[in-house]
Enzyme design. Structure first.
Site, PDB file in Angstrom:
ATOM      1  CE  LYS A  96      32.881  42.039  42.927  1.00  0.00           C
ATOM      2  NZ  LYS A  96      34.388  42.379  43.319  1.00  0.00           N
ATOM      3  CB  SER A 119      34.429  46.708  43.715  1.00  0.00           C
ATOM      4  OG  SER A 119      34.378  46.018  43.883  1.00  0.00           O
ATOM      5  CE  LYS A 158      32.634  49.340  47.567  1.00  0.00           C
ATOM      6  NZ  LYS A 158      34.194  49.128  46.545  1.00  0.00           N
TER       7      LYS A 158
END
Length: 295
Positions: free
Chosen positions: A170, A95, A239
């Site tokens: 994503k 990711s 994040k």
């Protein structure tokens, strides 16, 4: 059962990578590498893969990575660059960040190595059950080549656009997860504060228009139960919210809610005191602010 002729390699045997590489090893000759080499050896023993030193993964026709951030992927790519062969396809399940992925891909292309950013959804359970969802960015030709191999561990595989698109989708997907989690936490502390039973409130919400994956599959099993099993760390979701902020900045589109929720999660990461706790533990911060426990 005879294995397919294409040789694969998997770098990063974390919670997602470990079972995914196991599914690959059932169908393909699979080399595995992990920073902790003992984990690669354990994988080889469990699934019939082959634990190798890092340069040896360059023997593969198709190389998979599943690492914490794009920085680690870029670092590995630099280390492997002298060993990589033209015609190799690199499929990155991290990711990560669209811009850094494009930079890594440009470097690899100089060696004749193609690259897909192919982010995952479905969590650890999806990886274990070979039911992961893949959102891939890159050329249609590279996607067509990788798709039948990814079918070893993924049930839904979608080519979402050019290089970097997988990371972007994503990031936005996980930002929506964060929005739902934060909003439900706000609503639930208010209801409990007024004497409503949290489980009964969820029962109604999950039969009504306010339901979401968070309310149906996460909140009751983790927040209300007070279990908080760590399957996806709060710090990792924060994040991903940061990556989403970069996607929004690059697009130049209005997104006041997503930007605000990103700030909430940065605060939560600090205030909860442990970025490694499960992402649903963000509810603990709202409980603290409200002076009530959701139960």
């Amino acid at each position: 059962m005879q294995k397919a002729t294409e040789k694969t390699a998997f770098i990063g045997l974390g919670a997602m990578g470990y079972p995914m590489a196991g599914h690959l090893a059932k169908k393909y000759e699979t080399l595995v590498w992990n920073r902790t080499f003992a984990k690669a050896e354990a994988h080889a023993k469990a699934f019939g893969s082959r634990a190798v030193e890092l340069p040896e993964v360059a023997q593969a026709d198709m190389l998979f990575t599943c690492l914490p951030t794009s920085l680690e992927v870029d670092e590995i790519a630099h280390k492997l660059l002298p060993y990589l062969r033209p015609g190799t396809l690199w499929v990155d399940h991290t990711s990560g960040e669209p811009e850094l992925a494009r930079k890594t891909a440009r470097m690899l292309q100089e060696k004749g190595v193609s690259y897909l950013d192919a982010c995952l959804s479905g969590g650890v359970a999806g990886a274990v059950q070979a039911r992961a969802t893949v959102m891939a960015g890159g050329s249609p030709e590279d996607f067509a080549r990788a798709r039948p191999v990814m079918e070893a561990y993924a049930a839904k595989i979608v080519h979402v656009g050019p290089l970097g698109s997988g990371h972007a989708v994503k990031a936005v997907n996980n930002a929506l997860l964060a929005v739902n989690l934060w909003a439900l936490s706000e609503g639930m502390v208010a209801l409990v504060k007024q004497g409503v039973d949290a489980r009964l409130a969820l029962e109604v919400i999950n039969a009504s228009s306010g339901r979401s994956n968070v309310s149906e599959n996460l909140f009751g099993q983790r927040v209300v139960s007070r279990q908080f099993p760590n399957t996806f760390a709060l710090g990792l979701l924060a994040k991903d919210m940061g990556i989403c902020a970069k996607v929004l900045e690059a697009a130049g589109t209005p997104a006041p809610m997503l930007r605000q929720v990103r700030e909430f999660f940065e605060v939560a990461k600090r205030e909860v005191g442990n970025a490694e706790v499960d992402h649903t533990a963000v509810a603990l911060l709202l409980e603290k602010w409200a002076g009530v426990e959701i139960k």
